[in-house]
Design a protein around this motif. Structure first.
Motif, PDB file in Angstrom:
ATOM      1  N   ARG A 105       3.962  -8.677   5.589  1.00 50.01           N
ATOM      2  CA  ARG A 105       2.963  -9.190   4.649  1.00 50.01           C
ATOM      3  C   ARG A 105       1.718  -8.305   4.608  1.00 50.01           C
ATOM      4  NH1 ARG A 105       2.822 -12.770   8.993  1.00 50.01           N
ATOM      5  NH2 ARG A 105       0.853 -12.781  10.166  1.00 50.01           N
ATOM      6  N   SER A 106       1.555  -7.461   5.638  1.00 54.31           N
ATOM      7  CA  SER A 106       0.414  -6.542   5.649  1.00 54.31           C
ATOM      8  C   SER A 106       0.516  -5.529   4.517  1.00 54.31           C
ATOM      9  CB  SER A 106       0.336  -5.808   6.990  1.00 54.31           C
ATOM     10  OG  SER A 106       0.245  -6.706   8.074  1.00 54.31           O
ATOM     11  N   LEU A 107       1.721  -5.281   4.029  1.00 54.06           N
ATOM     12  CA  LEU A 107       1.895  -4.341   2.926  1.00 54.06           C
ATOM     13  C   LEU A 107       1.200  -4.836   1.665  1.00 54.06           C
ATOM     14  CD1 LEU A 107       5.647  -3.434   3.483  1.00 54.06           C
ATOM     15  CD2 LEU A 107       3.696  -1.910   3.826  1.00 54.06           C
ATOM     16  N   ALA A 108       1.266  -6.160   1.428  1.00 54.60           N
ATOM     17  CA  ALA A 108       0.595  -6.721   0.250  1.00 54.60           C
ATOM     18  C   ALA A 108      -0.917  -6.603   0.386  1.00 54.60           C
ATOM     19  CB  ALA A 108       1.000  -8.185   0.068  1.00 54.60           C
ATOM     20  N   ASP A 109      -1.434  -6.868   1.589  1.00 56.57           N
ATOM     21  CA  ASP A 109      -2.880  -6.731   1.812  1.00 56.57           C
ATOM     22  C   ASP A 109      -3.320  -5.287   1.625  1.00 56.57           C
ATOM     23  OD1 ASP A 109      -3.003  -9.436   2.422  1.00 56.57           O
ATOM     24  OD2 ASP A 109      -2.722  -9.104   4.568  1.00 56.57           O
ATOM     25  N   LEU A 110      -2.521  -4.361   2.117  1.00 55.49           N
ATOM     26  CA  LEU A 110      -2.844  -2.945   1.967  1.00 55.49           C
ATOM     27  C   LEU A 110      -2.861  -2.558   0.497  1.00 55.49           C
ATOM     28  CD1 LEU A 110      -2.742  -0.052   3.818  1.00 55.49           C
ATOM     29  CD2 LEU A 110      -0.783   0.162   2.314  1.00 55.49           C
ATOM     30  N   TRP A 111      -1.867  -3.020  -0.258  1.00 59.98           N
ATOM     31  CA  TRP A 111      -1.780  -2.674  -1.673  1.00 59.98           C
ATOM     32  C   TRP A 111      -3.020  -3.157  -2.418  1.00 59.98           C
ATOM     33  CZ3 TRP A 111       1.086   0.600  -4.319  1.00 59.98           C
ATOM     34  CH2 TRP A 111       1.138   0.511  -5.703  1.00 59.98           C
TER      35      TRP A 111
END
Length: 502
Positions: free
Chosen positions: A260-266
């Motif tokens: 889910r960190s990928l969405a925050d990074l995006w």
């Protein structure tokens, strides 16, 4: 219904046999698009550049760069060596232009404007002029571009170096001569010196070189790339070794990322969840073109491979997975999104999509330029309270202890006028004397009080307790020797004046 279609004519910059582009030599800078994109990005970046109060990372930049050159170099041997080149640059800048919020941030605005030029040049080289124009407009109005153009940290410089390196690589691959590899090597070195994590861009660059080599089988391409990168990394290696020794101090607070960190990074890469969603919707459209598939694929590598590599590496003992460390991947996605919008038919659909994408970021653009857009504590208001009631000889006790990373002391000190000289009561050694960003605090606080008659205590707000979050030993020493004669709450903080009773 608007659709992404392959343009019928070949783009003006389609490579021709022999490494030259149709209609003009490949070495010619195509049109003035890069120039107006640079000026537009700079113009947007400097709008209210001094409005938001600096947050703790910017204060660290100010505190380090304000030291003498010798003091700064001594500090880098203990902490923040990876930011050394940026601190030295900012040190020279401050000596010429001062340390106001606007002055501290202007170098980043200039760097981000330079990155816009190389993003546009990359778009023109891989696609066409329409994509280049869309790239310049989208880049200039992206919330994250403004955010880091107005940040006194090295991230904009890393974006500039990596974006320049990408264009220089594409240029060198057309004609792999030493004269073309040399500037690419310089960009690689600068990227590593400004931010080591940005060197992850070498992974997709190496893949692009291999893919191009498989197509043309020019042996000197592989050799030229390998030698250039090896030489470019020589000045970075000592910094990497020193940085590894300091990594616990620098980023020990970062946790291993989840999926889910990928969405925050995006979201962080574009400075707005809505803008991030819109970019995702159009960035992959160029993959639908038969002619645009190869350049789009290369840009996907540049944008995605460093993120994936950082995610994998961050599963170990040290995490590097945070949006600002990977901001250098953002220009690749911007070019892809611009190419997708430029391919929409009818053409008016692409213009409308670009305008809508820009408008989606307006609320975030406004918010980041407010006084409290980056910090929850109003250091300027706290400094005003102290300056108004200051007397020579007054002491100062900011909340530190476990909360020292929030740099409440610097949030206040930055805004104090020169006439206000407070004694840091519980500092056994100053940060400058300790070659650090933080002072060495007294192990026995009561013994460090001395004969100070009055003390200004700045702690977190939210309660009536003037000693909120102070280390217990410090709070007890103050309670035993002082009484509170004045206490005021400002946004996020409480400022209390204590007078000695015994």
């Amino acid at each position: 219904m608007p659709t992404a279609t392959q343009p019928s004519p070949a783009p003006a910059d389609t490579p021709a046999p022999g490494g030259r582009r149709a209609g003009h030599p490949s070495r010619r800078i195509p049109g003035p698009d890069w120039l107006w994109a640079t000026l537009l990005t700079l113009a947007v970046g400097v709008v209210k550049i001094g409005s938001a109060q600096p947050w703790r990372d910017e204060l660290a930049s100010w505190y380090a760069a304000s030291r003498s050159t010798g003091e700064l170099i001594d500090m880098l041997g203990h902490v923040d060596a990876v930011s050394g080149l940026y601190y030295l640059l900012l040190h020279g800048w401050i000596s010429l232009f001062g340390d106001s919020e606007a002055a501290l941030r202007l170098p980043s605005a200039l760097a981000m404007a330079g990155a816009a030029a190389f993003a546009v040049l990359t778009a023109r080289k891989l696609f066409d002029r329409r994509t280049a124009v869309f790239t310049g407009l989208l880049f200039a109005f992206l919330p994250s571009v403004s955010r880091y153009a107005q940040e006194a940290r090295s991230y904009a410089f890393a974006v500039l170096a990596v974006t320049a390196a990408t264009w220089l690589l594409l240029r060198a691959l057309e004609r792999p001569t030493p004269r073309r590899w040399a500037p690419y090597g310089l960009a690689v070195a600068l990227a590593g010196l400004f931010h080591m994590v940005s060197l992850l861009f070498l992974l997709p660059h190496a893949l692009i070189v291999l893919l191009r080599w498989r197509r043309d089988r020019r042996g000197r391409t592989l050799a030229g790339y390998a030698v250039t990168v090896a030489v470019a990394l020589l000045p970075v290696v000592p910094l990497v070794l020193l940085g590894r020794q300091q990594v616990g101090r620098q980023i020990g607070w970062l946790k291993a990322p989840h999926l889910r960190s990928l969405a925050d990074l995006w979201n962080g890469l574009f400075g707005s969840p809505l803008v991030a969603l819109a970019v995702a919707a159009v960035a992959l459209l160029p993959l639908a073109w038969s002619r645009g598939r190869r350049p789009a694929g290369e840009l996907v590598l540049i944008g995605a491979v460093p993120v994936a590599a950082a995610w994998v590496v961050s599963q170990g003992s040290t995490s590097y997975f945070i949006d600002r460390y990977l901001l250098f991947t953002m220009p690749a996605w911007v070019v892809l999104a611009a190419a997708g919008l430029a391919a929409l038919r009818p053409r008016q659909a692409g213009v409308a999509g670009l305008a809508a994408l820009i408008l989606l970021g307006v609320p975030d653009q406004r918010q980041m330029r407010t006084t409290g857009g980056r910090v929850g504590a109003d250091g300027q208001a706290a400094a005003d309270v102290i300056a108004k009631g200051y007397r020579p000889g007054d002491g100062f006790v900011p909340v530190r202890g476990e909360d020292r990373v929030y740099m409440i002391d610097l949030q206040v000190e930055y805004f104090l006028p020169p006439r206000v000289r407070l004694r840091d009561v519980f500092a056994e050694r100053s940060a400058v004397a300790a070659d650090d960003l933080f002072p060495v605090e007294c192990p026995q606080p009561a013994q460090c009080l001395g004969t100070t008659a009055r003390v200004w205590v700045v702690t977190w707000g939210g309660t009536q307790d003037p000693y909120n979050k102070l280390p217990e030993a410090q709070a007890e020493a103050l309670r035993s020797h002082y009484k509170v004669v004045e206490s005021k709450k400002v946004r996020g903080l409480r400022v209390s004046l204590l007078e000695r009773t015994k």
